[in-house]
Enzyme design. Structure first.
Site, mmCIF file in Angstrom:
data_model
loop_
_atom_site.group_PDB
_atom_site.id
_atom_site.type_symbol
_atom_site.label_atom_id
_atom_site.label_comp_id
_atom_site.label_asym_id
_atom_site.label_seq_id
_atom_site.Cartn_x
_atom_site.Cartn_y
_atom_site.Cartn_z
ATOM 1 N N LYS A 41 -3.533 12.700 -14.880
ATOM 2 C CA LYS A 41 -4.053 11.370 -14.570
ATOM 3 C C LYS A 41 -2.860 10.656 -13.959
ATOM 4 O O LYS A 41 -2.120 9.945 -14.636
ATOM 5 C CB LYS A 41 -4.532 10.674 -15.843
ATOM 6 C CG LYS A 41 -5.030 9.251 -15.639
ATOM 7 C CD LYS A 41 -6.447 9.214 -15.136
ATOM 8 C CE LYS A 41 -6.950 7.773 -15.107
ATOM 9 N NZ LYS A 41 -8.304 7.672 -14.538
ATOM 10 N N ASP A 101 -7.689 7.624 -21.473
ATOM 11 C CA ASP A 101 -8.181 8.696 -20.604
ATOM 12 C C ASP A 101 -7.177 9.842 -20.513
ATOM 13 O O ASP A 101 -7.548 11.019 -20.583
ATOM 14 C CB ASP A 101 -8.478 8.162 -19.199
ATOM 15 C CG ASP A 101 -9.642 7.185 -19.186
ATOM 16 O OD1 ASP A 101 -10.400 7.150 -20.174
ATOM 17 O OD2 ASP A 101 -9.797 6.476 -18.179
ATOM 18 N N GLY A 160 -8.572 10.870 -10.495
ATOM 19 C CA GLY A 160 -8.165 9.682 -9.768
ATOM 20 C C GLY A 160 -8.309 8.424 -10.603
ATOM 21 O O GLY A 160 -8.751 8.447 -11.744
ATOM 22 N N VAL A 161 -7.950 7.303 -9.995
ATOM 23 C CA VAL A 161 -8.047 6.017 -10.671
ATOM 24 C C VAL A 161 -9.090 5.175 -9.950
ATOM 25 O O VAL A 161 -9.049 5.022 -8.730
ATOM 26 C CB VAL A 161 -6.678 5.297 -10.722
ATOM 27 C CG1 VAL A 161 -6.097 5.091 -9.328
ATOM 28 C CG2 VAL A 161 -6.778 3.982 -11.480
#
Length: 233
Positions: free
Chosen positions: A41, A59, A121-122
């Protein structure tokens, strides 16, 4: 069991639509097939400080709990931002530059250790990382096939199709997509999935990898039961 190392970039139609759940499902599914797995992440916005003084992102920790190859958090989440807000704003406030080349170096290190590396991804595809770059630019720099997680709720068709179009325009391959049921009361859920499946099949040859229902226990092992990894290239 091993295979040629490969990585996938996990994109989403928005934030809070199940990217992490789907990523954990992919990790657990591949591990069940006997493959070694790792995860990243690269940019995480939102963290809490534990009693030990260490800052953790929910996360990133969920991903770490589902891998078979553990790596230092400095590699798996090189940019851990404390505030749960747009990453470019939080990074600017903290005086942090979200250095894409550094993320690439971390990915090279991690992906060399495992058969499968999942890179989450973010936010959505066009979430800014700074004044010039966004999540799509990060994915393009990594040059990975993309798995799109679609949060199934009212409005998802446009979000999904626009995101797929952006992925293609950025020159990346849409390897497949996952329907995650955000709103179990969504009207015409099956018909919406069918619409996207038809469009993605025809336009991008991107298969539906699975439909994750609204889970009472939203964990990687449970989500993996709804995914068909045999459809991935």
């Amino acid at each position: 069991m091993t295979l040629s190392p490969r990585s996938y970039f996990i994109a989403g139609t928005d934030t809070e639509i199940g990217k992490t759940l789907a990523s954990c499902g992919l990790l657990c599914g591949y591990a069940a097939l006997g493959h070694s797995t790792a995860a990243m992440k690269p940019i995480a916005a939102g963290a809490e400080q534990g009693a030990d003084g260490v800052w953790r992102n929910e996360d990133a920790e969920a991903l770490a709990a589902c891998v078979t190859v553990s790596v230092p958090r400095a590699l798996s989440t090189p940019f851990l931002l404390h505030e749960p807000a747009a990453p470019h704003l939080v990074a600017r406030q903290a005086g942090v530059a979200l250095d894409v080349p550094h993320i690439l170096r971390c990915h090279r290190d991690i992906s060399a250790r495992a058969d499968i590396t999942i890179v989450e991804g973010v936010g959505g595809w066009r979430v800014p990382l700074d004044d010039d770059q966004d999540t799509g630019d990060l994915a393009r720099a990594l040059d990975l096939p993309v798995i799109l997680v679609v949060g199934m709720r009212l409005g998802c068709l446009s979000h999904a199709l626009l995101t797929a179009e952006s992925i293609a325009r950025d020159g990346l391959r849409l390897a497949g997509w996952i329907a995650n049921t955000v709103d179990p009361g969504m009207r015409f859920l099956e018909e919406n999935v069918a619409t996207l499946r038809d469009r993605f099949d025809r336009q991008y040859a991107a298969p539906l990898l699975g439909i994750i229902p609204r889970l009472a226990e939203p964990t990687g092992p449970v989500a993996a039961q709804y995914l068909d990894l045999g459809r991935l290239p």
